[in-house]
Design a protein around this motif. Structure first.
Motif, PDB file in Angstrom:
ATOM      1  N   ARG A  35       0.866  -1.188   0.000  1.00 45.84           N
ATOM      2  CA  ARG A  35       0.000   0.000   0.000  1.00 45.84           C
ATOM      3  C   ARG A  35       0.898   1.232   0.000  1.00 45.84           C
ATOM      4  NH1 ARG A  35      -5.336  -0.309   3.261  1.00 45.84           N
ATOM      5  NH2 ARG A  35      -4.713   1.839   3.533  1.00 45.84           N
ATOM      6  N   ASP A  65      -6.097  -1.076  -4.759  1.00 44.45           N
ATOM      7  CA  ASP A  65      -6.040  -2.124  -3.737  1.00 44.45           C
ATOM      8  C   ASP A  65      -7.353  -2.893  -3.795  1.00 44.45           C
ATOM      9  OD1 ASP A  65      -6.084  -3.685  -1.423  1.00 44.45           O
ATOM     10  OD2 ASP A  65      -5.107  -2.147  -0.212  1.00 44.45           O
ATOM     11  N   HIS A  88      -8.630  -4.853  -1.798  1.00 39.72           N
ATOM     12  CA  HIS A  88      -9.248  -5.011  -0.480  1.00 39.72           C
ATOM     13  C   HIS A  88      -9.730  -3.688   0.115  1.00 39.72           C
ATOM     14  CE1 HIS A  88      -7.805  -9.087  -0.690  1.00 39.72           C
ATOM     15  NE2 HIS A  88      -6.579  -8.644  -0.860  1.00 39.72           N
ATOM     16  N   ASP A  89      -9.335  -2.572  -0.506  1.00 35.78           N
ATOM     17  CA  ASP A  89      -9.711  -1.256   0.009  1.00 35.78           C
ATOM     18  C   ASP A  89      -9.741  -0.286  -1.166  1.00 35.78           C
ATOM     19  OD1 ASP A  89     -10.021   1.205   1.218  1.00 35.78           O
ATOM     20  OD2 ASP A  89      -8.376   0.926   2.650  1.00 35.78           O
ATOM     21  N   ARG A  90     -10.915   0.030  -1.626  1.00 34.88           N
ATOM     22  CA  ARG A  90     -11.021   0.844  -2.842  1.00 34.88           C
ATOM     23  C   ARG A  90     -10.512   2.267  -2.654  1.00 34.88           C
ATOM     24  NH1 ARG A  90     -17.320   2.383  -3.424  1.00 34.88           N
ATOM     25  NH2 ARG A  90     -17.635   2.848  -1.235  1.00 34.88           N
ATOM     26  N   ARG A  91     -10.299   2.700  -1.404  1.00 34.62           N
ATOM     27  CA  ARG A  91      -9.738   4.028  -1.156  1.00 34.62           C
ATOM     28  C   ARG A  91      -8.220   4.046  -1.280  1.00 34.62           C
ATOM     29  NH1 ARG A  91     -11.378   4.532   4.695  1.00 34.62           N
ATOM     30  NH2 ARG A  91     -10.885   2.351   4.449  1.00 34.62           N
TER      31      ARG A  91
END
Length: 145
Positions: A54, A87, A89-92
Motif C-alpha cells: 500500500r 487495492d 481489499h480497500d477501494r480508497r
C-alpha cells in the motif's frame, strides 16, 4: 555548561552511532545508479511478497510524508520502475507495484550495494559481532516504533 552531561556515556554512544552511520552511508550508496530514496522504495517492494505494498505503508517504511512520497512515486512511475494499482481489499487505497524495469534497476543497485556493504560494514565485524550488532539494532528499532 554541565561537564557531566557533556561527557555522559550515552551522549558519547549516540555520537559514535551517528558518526559511524554518516561515514558508512555514502560509501555503501555511492554506486547505486539511482537516487537513494528510489533504492529504498525498490528494496522494500523487492523484499515484500508479490512485490507490492500500500502506498501509505510504503511511505511510512521509507519515512516520507504522504505528499512527499506521492511526488517520489510519480517520478518513479514515469521512469517505469513502479506502477500503481487499486487495492482490491480497500477501494480508497492504492498499491505500489514493482515493475520488471524496477526489478532490473534494483538488481543493478543491489549488486553494487552488497559489495560496498561487505567492504565497508561487515568486513570489519566478526561473526559474533554481526550477530550482536543485528540483535542490538533490532532491539533499538522495536523499542522505538
Amino acid at each position: 555548561m554541565n561537564e557531566q552531561l557533556l561527557s555522559d556515556d550515552d551522549v558519547t554512544l549516540y555520537g559514535l552511532f551517528v558518526e559511524a552511520y554518516a561515514c558508512i552511508k555514502p560509501l555503501v550508496h555511492r554506486d547505486l545508479g539511482i537516487p537513494d530514496a528510489w533504492f529504498e522504495v525498490l528494496l522494500r517492494l523487492g523484499r515484500t511478497p508479490e512485490h507490492r505494498l500500500r502506498m501509505t505503508d510504503l511511505a511510512d517504511a521509507v519515512s516520507f510524508s504522504s505528499g512527499g512520497f506521492t511526488r517520489l512515486a510519480d517520478r518513479m512511475q514515469r521512469e517505469e520502475l513502479i506502477r500503481r494499482e487499486a487495492d482490491p481489499h480497500d477501494r480508497r487505497a492504492a498499491l505500489a507495484v514493482l515493475t520488471d524495469e524496477g526489478s532490473k534497476a534494483l538488481h543493478r543497485a543491489l549488486t553494487s550495494h552488497v559489495a560496498q556493504l561487505r567492504a565497508h560494514l561487515t568486513a570489519a565485524l566478526s561473526d559474533d559481532d554481526r550477530r550482536h550488532f543485528e540483535r542490538i539494532l533490532r532491539t533499538l528499532r522495536d523499542a522505538n516504533r
